[in-house]
Design an enzyme around this catalytic site. Sequence first.
Site, PDB file in Angstrom:
ATOM      1  N   HIS A 133      10.998  12.395  76.208  1.00 35.83           N
ATOM      2  CA  HIS A 133       9.978  12.089  77.207  1.00 35.83           C
ATOM      3  C   HIS A 133      10.471  11.053  78.210  1.00 35.83           C
ATOM      4  O   HIS A 133      10.293  11.216  79.423  1.00 35.83           O
ATOM      5  CB  HIS A 133       8.712  11.581  76.513  1.00 35.83           C
ATOM      6  CG  HIS A 133       8.122  12.548  75.552  1.00 35.83           C
ATOM      7  ND1 HIS A 133       7.390  13.642  75.932  1.00 35.83           N
ATOM      8  CD2 HIS A 133       8.198  12.625  74.196  1.00 35.83           C
ATOM      9  CE1 HIS A 133       7.023  14.338  74.879  1.00 35.83           C
ATOM     10  NE2 HIS A 133       7.503  13.738  73.802  1.00 35.83           N
ATOM     11  N   ARG A 170       3.661  13.988  61.777  1.00 33.88           N
ATOM     12  CA  ARG A 170       4.415  14.325  60.565  1.00 33.88           C
ATOM     13  C   ARG A 170       5.184  13.135  60.036  1.00 33.88           C
ATOM     14  O   ARG A 170       5.287  12.942  58.823  1.00 33.88           O
ATOM     15  CB  ARG A 170       5.373  15.489  60.854  1.00 33.88           C
ATOM     16  CG  ARG A 170       4.705  16.835  60.743  1.00 33.88           C
ATOM     17  CD  ARG A 170       5.733  17.949  60.713  1.00 33.88           C
ATOM     18  NE  ARG A 170       6.677  17.775  59.619  1.00 33.88           N
ATOM     19  CZ  ARG A 170       7.875  18.345  59.576  1.00 33.88           C
ATOM     20  NH1 ARG A 170       8.271  19.086  60.589  1.00 33.88           N
ATOM     21  NH2 ARG A 170       8.656  18.161  58.550  1.00 33.88           N
ATOM     22  N   LYS A 210      19.386   6.235  70.099  1.00 31.07           N
ATOM     23  CA  LYS A 210      17.923   6.259  70.182  1.00 31.07           C
ATOM     24  C   LYS A 210      17.288   5.465  69.046  1.00 31.07           C
ATOM     25  O   LYS A 210      16.427   4.602  69.272  1.00 31.07           O
ATOM     26  CB  LYS A 210      17.432   7.712  70.166  1.00 31.07           C
ATOM     27  CG  LYS A 210      15.993   7.932  69.761  1.00 31.07           C
ATOM     28  CD  LYS A 210      15.009   7.278  70.706  1.00 31.07           C
ATOM     29  CE  LYS A 210      13.595   7.811  70.444  1.00 31.07           C
ATOM     30  NZ  LYS A 210      13.141   7.587  69.064  1.00 31.07           N
TER      31      LYS A 210
END
Length: 316
Positions: free
Chosen positions: A256, A143, A235
């Site tokens: 993850h 996306r 991040k």
Amino acid sequence: MSVSSSGRMVDAAWRDLPVGCLPLGPRDLDLAATLDCGQAFRWRLADDGWWRGVIGDRAVRIRRVGDACEYQVYPSRGADGEALLRKYLRLDVDLSTLVEDLALRCSRIHPALRAHPGIRILAQPPEETLLSFLCSPANSVPRISRSIEQLCERHGALIARLDGVEYRAFPSKGTLIKLPDAEYRAAGLGWRGLGIRVVAGRLLLKPRDWLLTLRSVPYVEARAALVDFPNVGPKIADCVCLFGLLKDEAVPVDTHVWALAKELFADEAASGHLTKSLTGKTYDRVLALYQERYGPYAGWAQQYLYHWRRHGCQDG
DNA sequence: AAGGGACCTAATT
DNA sequence: AATTAGGTCCCT
């Protein structure tokens, strides 16, 4: 016959353009794992086997031919295509030496190194990197790629039309601040569009090429400058540091990498309370653990582990 | 200081 | 009809 706004011809055929060649075997560069592993969003593999993309204001295509990689750049501007690719692909990093070094530091990473030994971290234009990763919160890679593709198609400057395919630059900051909400929503960006526009505006207030100059300051300093922007947390700051500012020790800790950390560092005393949610100090602790174990190229280690986790453990 | 919820959206279950 | 996907901000 078409011309760009600057008067340059934009219609051409790749087959009429010079082809460069870099002596890079599969273990020196895995094109698919490098260009399509979530660090860059604009590369596409065409049916003819070439990867098509844009680097800054240049159209590029590249493909593997045996133990080499062929590439083409348009416009060619003399013969600096090789320099462009060398920089972008970080060919200053000797990958076989690095992989060897990482393998010595930790046996848990061995399967990841073995699965895709040719993954490289890229040196992308930092402003595009920052604005692109503002699309990433609570989103998926396909996306994000589609949204950015739509923004570029509709609002990026035309670089060239090669074999009938348009190549467009990433939209300028001036364009992005003027884009109405409807345009961002049409690109499927939802509430993230506002963040892109705000950060584009903040970048316009800085000196020209301000973000690029962060390449020459220490990692922690560059990171602090990035976190200062609204909607930019640790991040996204680490993504820009690693993928755009050549800070090889930056480790973007996403869900993850976070999950992986619990397995990788189960033995570490410092991993004591990694069991809670990923915020604030916990992020910094995970970052420190990766850096301690993998050293100055912890970010590269992260990319191997990340790709391995997301694309299964099949051998390559 | 750490934890929880809201946030656009569309593909997937 | 719910859930989920490369987070960040704001609130207890």
